[in-house]
Design a protein around this motif. Structure first.
Motif, mmCIF file in Angstrom:
data_model
loop_
_atom_site.group_PDB
_atom_site.id
_atom_site.type_symbol
_atom_site.label_atom_id
_atom_site.label_comp_id
_atom_site.label_asym_id
_atom_site.label_seq_id
_atom_site.Cartn_x
_atom_site.Cartn_y
_atom_site.Cartn_z
ATOM 1 N N TYR A 46 -21.625 -35.515 -82.671
ATOM 2 C CA TYR A 46 -21.111 -35.721 -83.981
ATOM 3 C C TYR A 46 -20.811 -37.145 -84.456
ATOM 4 C CZ TYR A 46 -21.650 -30.858 -84.189
ATOM 5 O OH TYR A 46 -22.158 -29.471 -84.203
ATOM 6 N N LEU A 47 -20.087 -37.859 -83.435
ATOM 7 C CA LEU A 47 -19.734 -39.173 -83.799
ATOM 8 C C LEU A 47 -20.679 -40.330 -83.520
ATOM 9 C CD1 LEU A 47 -15.915 -39.348 -83.069
ATOM 10 C CD2 LEU A 47 -16.962 -38.293 -84.997
ATOM 11 N N GLN A 89 -23.608 -39.536 -83.339
ATOM 12 C CA GLN A 89 -24.951 -38.906 -83.924
ATOM 13 C C GLN A 89 -26.152 -38.997 -83.080
ATOM 14 O OE1 GLN A 89 -24.853 -40.132 -88.044
ATOM 15 N NE2 GLN A 89 -22.716 -39.780 -88.348
ATOM 16 N N PRO A 105 -24.271 -50.066 -90.607
ATOM 17 C CA PRO A 105 -23.427 -50.849 -89.572
ATOM 18 C C PRO A 105 -22.037 -49.900 -89.594
ATOM 19 C CG PRO A 105 -24.182 -52.260 -91.255
ATOM 20 C CD PRO A 105 -24.609 -50.929 -91.714
ATOM 21 N N SER A 106 -21.620 -50.052 -88.412
ATOM 22 C CA SER A 106 -20.332 -49.316 -88.213
ATOM 23 C C SER A 106 -19.008 -49.830 -88.336
ATOM 24 C CB SER A 106 -20.713 -48.322 -86.982
ATOM 25 O OG SER A 106 -20.396 -49.182 -85.792
ATOM 26 N N GLN A 107 -17.898 -49.288 -88.481
ATOM 27 C CA GLN A 107 -16.573 -49.933 -88.220
ATOM 28 C C GLN A 107 -16.107 -49.529 -86.998
ATOM 29 O OE1 GLN A 107 -14.024 -48.784 -91.722
ATOM 30 N NE2 GLN A 107 -15.850 -47.856 -92.619
ATOM 31 N N LEU A 161 -8.259 -43.728 -89.223
ATOM 32 C CA LEU A 161 -9.327 -42.775 -89.567
ATOM 33 C C LEU A 161 -9.104 -41.882 -90.777
ATOM 34 C CD1 LEU A 161 -12.159 -41.373 -89.247
ATOM 35 C CD2 LEU A 161 -11.043 -39.937 -87.490
ATOM 36 N N HIS A 173 -20.158 -44.371 -88.628
ATOM 37 C CA HIS A 173 -21.114 -44.761 -87.494
ATOM 38 C C HIS A 173 -22.517 -44.308 -87.929
ATOM 39 C CE1 HIS A 173 -17.539 -46.169 -85.667
ATOM 40 N NE2 HIS A 173 -17.032 -45.238 -85.308
ATOM 41 N N ASN A 174 -22.955 -43.976 -89.188
ATOM 42 C CA ASN A 174 -24.124 -43.550 -89.460
ATOM 43 C C ASN A 174 -25.177 -43.919 -88.935
ATOM 44 O OD1 ASN A 174 -22.872 -41.378 -90.952
ATOM 45 N ND2 ASN A 174 -23.263 -42.314 -92.873
ATOM 46 N N ARG A 175 -26.059 -43.507 -88.539
ATOM 47 C CA ARG A 175 -27.196 -44.227 -87.808
ATOM 48 C C ARG A 175 -28.018 -45.245 -88.581
ATOM 49 N NH1 ARG A 175 -29.779 -40.629 -83.160
ATOM 50 N NH2 ARG A 175 -30.772 -42.566 -82.685
ATOM 51 N N ARG A 207 -24.644 -49.371 -79.883
ATOM 52 C CA ARG A 207 -23.502 -49.829 -80.994
ATOM 53 C C ARG A 207 -22.646 -48.845 -81.402
ATOM 54 N NH1 ARG A 207 -21.799 -51.278 -85.830
ATOM 55 N NH2 ARG A 207 -21.136 -53.484 -86.321
ATOM 56 N N ARG A 208 -23.315 -47.869 -81.933
ATOM 57 C CA ARG A 208 -22.404 -46.691 -82.214
ATOM 58 C C ARG A 208 -21.487 -46.279 -81.250
ATOM 59 N NH1 ARG A 208 -27.263 -45.464 -84.453
ATOM 60 N NH2 ARG A 208 -27.713 -44.086 -82.862
ATOM 61 N N GLN A 258 -25.845 -33.177 -90.968
ATOM 62 C CA GLN A 258 -25.904 -34.381 -90.882
ATOM 63 C C GLN A 258 -26.673 -35.353 -91.898
ATOM 64 O OE1 GLN A 258 -26.404 -34.783 -86.462
ATOM 65 N NE2 GLN A 258 -24.234 -35.444 -86.218
ATOM 66 N N LEU A 269 -16.314 -35.788 -89.950
ATOM 67 C CA LEU A 269 -15.709 -36.565 -89.142
ATOM 68 C C LEU A 269 -16.671 -37.776 -88.724
ATOM 69 C CD1 LEU A 269 -12.824 -36.951 -87.799
ATOM 70 C CD2 LEU A 269 -13.711 -35.978 -85.717
ATOM 71 N N GLY A 270 -17.772 -37.182 -88.289
ATOM 72 C CA GLY A 270 -18.763 -38.231 -87.989
ATOM 73 C C GLY A 270 -19.224 -38.828 -89.124
ATOM 74 N N LYS A 271 -19.374 -38.335 -90.445
ATOM 75 C CA LYS A 271 -19.961 -39.189 -91.585
ATOM 76 C C LYS A 271 -18.555 -40.355 -91.758
ATOM 77 C CE LYS A 271 -22.690 -35.832 -93.750
ATOM 78 N NZ LYS A 271 -22.909 -34.727 -94.852
ATOM 79 N N SER A 272 -17.433 -39.831 -91.644
ATOM 80 C CA SER A 272 -16.397 -40.696 -92.295
ATOM 81 C C SER A 272 -16.167 -41.827 -91.407
ATOM 82 C CB SER A 272 -15.239 -39.773 -92.155
ATOM 83 O OG SER A 272 -14.703 -39.142 -91.088
ATOM 84 N N THR A 273 -16.505 -41.808 -90.247
ATOM 85 C CA THR A 273 -16.134 -42.700 -89.330
ATOM 86 C C THR A 273 -16.863 -44.138 -89.640
ATOM 87 O OG1 THR A 273 -17.820 -42.259 -87.679
ATOM 88 C CG2 THR A 273 -15.455 -41.483 -87.359
ATOM 89 N N LEU A 282 -10.795 -41.655 -94.392
ATOM 90 C CA LEU A 282 -11.433 -40.767 -94.927
ATOM 91 C C LEU A 282 -11.046 -40.365 -96.353
ATOM 92 C CD1 LEU A 282 -10.953 -38.292 -91.890
ATOM 93 C CD2 LEU A 282 -12.987 -39.092 -92.586
#
Lengths: 91, 204
Positions: B165-166, B168, A75-77, B122, A70-72, B35-36, A30, A64-68, B126
């Protein structure tokens, strides 16, 4: 390739060590580090087979997590997972 | 007890005593995590109409109003309580924006599934930066497999993998939310990973 039942049995035998190792590998993936899986295998031979078999799954999930988005630190989508099936019982 | 845990307990104690600053700090502590969580659970069709930050803001306002009630008996960990409130807000948001427009979403039926539209979106994200068509196709296929495997897991397995994982969240943060030990979280994650691997193996 072993089935999940065998892996679970072995994972239980290996106890916290395998759980700790998978968590460490996940954390490094990660963070964007290149993980040398052979180094882990050599350092932890008792977990070698499990590490090899679980690594692709960890990698898939991290990607999958990186691609979404939503990284800490970013800002997320919106979207991707549905809402809970029903509202919680707590009120 | 770690320093972080000790700091949290002190904050909870102060908030329990009615300290307004502590209560505010307590809520702000979880804003990013919430938020996540919300962002990963909002339907794609709401993207242009709903900002996850707004849902979180409503959640935190709701939590602030109900904090006295929570501290009466602290039935679950504070973070877990906030996640429940946020989950309720997500349900309400879907009801308001989608159900009211009579779109074909049935919350009870689809609650634990990955909606096709979301999965497709998604996959589009990607592959958007891939320049090679073959790479794009390969990545798309893999993502579809991973999404399908994740959605086919038990809710117990899926939830902990989504959190790790999503969303995080760290193992420690998941432990805080679920009210279990970090060791138990790691064990649960390991078991879920094994199930996930088995599912991917069966599907390929």
């Amino acid at each position: 390739m072993r089935d999940s039942g065998e892996l679970i049995a072995q994972g239980a035998e290996q106890g916290p060590s395998l759980a700790d190792l998978t968590e460490e590998i996940t954390r490094r993936l990660q963070m964007g580090e290149t993980v040398d899986i052979e180094a882990y295998v050599n350092a932890h031979p008792h977990c070698a087979v499990s590490i090899r078999e679980l690594f692709p799954t960890m990698h898939d999930l991290v990607e999958l997590g990186k691609s979404t988005g939503h990284n800490r630190s970013e800002p997320s989508q919106p979207d991707l997972f549905p809402p809970p099936a029903r509202k919680s019982s707590y009120s | 007890m770690t320093e972080t845990t000790r700091g949290l307990e002190e904050l909870l104690d102060q908030a329990d005593q009615g300290n307004a600053i502590a209560r505010q700090a307590l809520l702000e502590r979880y804003r990013g995590n919430l938020r996540r969580m919300v962002a990963s659970r909002l339907d794609r069709r709401l993207a242009s109409r709903v900002d996850p930050s707004d849902v979180v803001q409503e959640t935190l306002a709701d939590a602030a109003r109900r904090m006295d009630e929570y501290f009466q008996d602290r039935p679950i960990p504070f973070f877990g309580w906030l996640r429940q409130l946020a989950g309720d807000r997500v349900v309400d948001t879907h009801r308001r924006h989608i159900f009211s427009q009579r779109r074909s979403i049935n919350r009870e039926d689809r609650g634990l599934e990955l909606p096709d539209a979301s999965a497709n979106e998604l996959v589009r994200r990607l592959t958007a930066t891939d320049t090679s068509p073959s790479n794009r196709l390969s990545r798309q296929e893999r993502r579809e497999q991973v999404m399908a495997a994740l959605s086919a897991l038990s809710s117990r397995d899926r939830e902990v993998l989504v959190m790790r994982y999503l969303e995080q969240l760290s193992a420690a943060e998941i432990a805080e939310a679920l009210g279990i030990t970090e060791g138990a979280v790691k064990a649960r994650l390991l078991r879920a990973l094994i199930h996930m691997r088995g599912r991917l193996e069966a599907d390929s």
